[in-house]
Motif scaffolding. Structure first.
Motif, PDB file in Angstrom:
ATOM      1  N   ALA A 232       0.783  -1.226   0.131  1.00 20.84           N
ATOM      2  CA  ALA A 232       0.151  -0.076   0.040  1.00 20.84           C
ATOM      3  C   ALA A 232       0.845   1.222  -0.077  1.00 20.84           C
ATOM      4  N   LYS A 233       2.089   1.456   0.661  1.00 22.23           N
ATOM      5  CA  LYS A 233       2.928   2.102   0.755  1.00 22.23           C
ATOM      6  C   LYS A 233       3.290   2.600  -0.617  1.00 22.23           C
ATOM      7  N   ARG A 237       2.267   6.187  -3.989  1.00 21.21           N
ATOM      8  CA  ARG A 237       2.944   7.290  -4.799  1.00 21.21           C
ATOM      9  C   ARG A 237       2.226   7.266  -6.196  1.00 21.21           C
ATOM     10  N   THR A 238       1.271   6.641  -6.116  1.00 23.21           N
ATOM     11  CA  THR A 238       0.427   6.532  -7.624  1.00 23.21           C
ATOM     12  C   THR A 238      -1.019   7.488  -7.460  1.00 23.21           C
ATOM     13  N   ILE A 245      -6.791   1.345  -3.472  1.00 22.02           N
ATOM     14  CA  ILE A 245      -5.415   0.578  -2.670  1.00 22.02           C
ATOM     15  C   ILE A 245      -5.549  -0.254  -1.887  1.00 22.02           C
ATOM     16  N   ALA A 246      -6.665  -0.227  -0.816  1.00 23.33           N
ATOM     17  CA  ALA A 246      -6.909  -0.940   0.397  1.00 23.33           C
ATOM     18  C   ALA A 246      -7.519  -2.294  -0.307  1.00 23.33           C
ATOM     19  N   ALA A 247      -8.590  -2.433  -1.367  1.00 18.93           N
ATOM     20  CA  ALA A 247      -8.673  -3.546  -2.066  1.00 18.93           C
ATOM     21  C   ALA A 247      -7.732  -4.230  -2.754  1.00 18.93           C
ATOM     22  N   ASN A 274      -0.222  13.344   1.234  1.00 17.09           N
ATOM     23  CA  ASN A 274       0.038  14.643   1.150  1.00 17.09           C
ATOM     24  C   ASN A 274       1.210  15.246   1.336  1.00 17.09           C
ATOM     25  N   PHE A 275       2.016  14.500   2.383  1.00 13.91           N
ATOM     26  CA  PHE A 275       3.372  14.819   2.778  1.00 13.91           C
ATOM     27  C   PHE A 275       4.466  14.423   1.594  1.00 13.91           C
ATOM     28  N   LEU A 276       4.126  13.269   0.712  1.00 15.48           N
ATOM     29  CA  LEU A 276       5.026  13.277  -0.397  1.00 15.48           C
ATOM     30  C   LEU A 276       4.693  14.522  -1.353  1.00 15.48           C
TER      31      LEU A 276
END
Length: 284
Positions: A232-233, A237-238, A245-247, A274-276
């Protein structure tokens, strides 16, 4: 104006767990009549205390203690202190559910009986609580449910069965642990089963859990969560939506992803993304 104390009862039959029923209840004025179950009943008192007559004795199960009855034994139940009541988490287990745990024991009893109706054992109480939470949480993986229930049952039978048994000595099996690890890595988005992993690894489910934890530092169900979080991490980035993503990585829904991600990284997946973006990460 005084209001009567609130009583709450929740009963659940977890999916893909035949023979298992859960209850989470708070009782205050309830008085159970003399009755018996066809199942094993085992639970933990969370708050308050319950009095019950069982096996010819008057017993009290207080907060932190495990209470249980075996199939066919008549018992009743009511609050030890009427105005306080009691809250407990109970399992009702068909005798067949204990079979996988019995198969793990070096000396296998022909039947399982427990003389005590109240057990003071923090290690057992913690296992009961962990298993109940896992089986009662919507979206929990089958691997986690099976692992924690088996852990509870094997400990309960080995330590508190009337005919004491023991678990076999643990042998290092790096090959088996590697097989299970590869399956989890490759199929992390699936709802994997402990019995399937054990069959592929060539050993019993309980032995696999012990070997896997010794080799990789986590039991298989916890390792599965770590793999899902890692995948997930990368997907954060996408542009994929959080729910997608969870699914994609195997979580039941976005809330499960958020809870596990924050537990490991200290921020929610949305805040991490958001940080990225705010730091201008070119890969974000």
């Amino acid at each position: 104006m005084n209001h009567p104390p609130t009583e709450e009862v929740r009963v659940l039959a977890p999916p893909a767990m035949p023979g298992v029923e859960l209850m989470h209840a708070r009782y205050v004025t309830q008085r159970f009549s003399r009755h018996f179950h066809e199942e094993y009943a085992i639970g933990i008192i969370e708050r308050g205390a319950m009095n019950f007559r069982y096996l010819g004795d008057d017993m009290t199960a207080a907060a932190g203690q495990v209470n249980l009855v075996v199939p066919g034994e008549v018992h009743d139940g009511h609050a030890a202190v009427a105005e306080l009541g009691w809250t407990y988490r109970m399992f009702y287990l068909d005798p067949s559910v204990l079979e996988p745990a019995l198969q793990e024991l070096t000396v296998r009893p022909r039947s399982v009986h427990f003389q005590a109706g109240v057990i003071q054992d923090p290690a057992l109480a913690e296992r009961v609580l962990r298993a109940h939470h896992a089986l009662g949480t919507p979206g929990a993986s089958t691997l986690a449910r099976q692992t924690l229930l088996l852990d509870m049952l094997t400990y309960w039978i080995a330590e508190h069965g009337e005919k004491r048994s023991s678990l076999p000595a643990q042998r290092p099996e790096p090959g088996a642990a590697a097989v299970a690890r590869e399956i989890i890595n490759d199929r992390h988005a699936e709802d994997l089963r402990l019995d399937e992993l054990a069959t592929q690894a060539g050993m019993s489910p309980y032995h696999l859990v012990r070997v896997f934890k010794a080799r990789h530092g986590l039991p298989p169900h916890a390792y599965l969560v770590q793999v899902r979080i890692g995948r997930a991490k990368a997907l954060l980035r996408t542009p994929m939506r959080l729910a997608d993503i969870a699914a994609a990585v195997g979580f039941a829904d976005q809330s499960h992803l958020t809870r596990h991600f924050k537990r490991q990284f200290g921020v929610t997946p949305g805040a991490y993304r958001n940080f990225l973006q705010n730091t201008g990460d070119p890969a974000a």
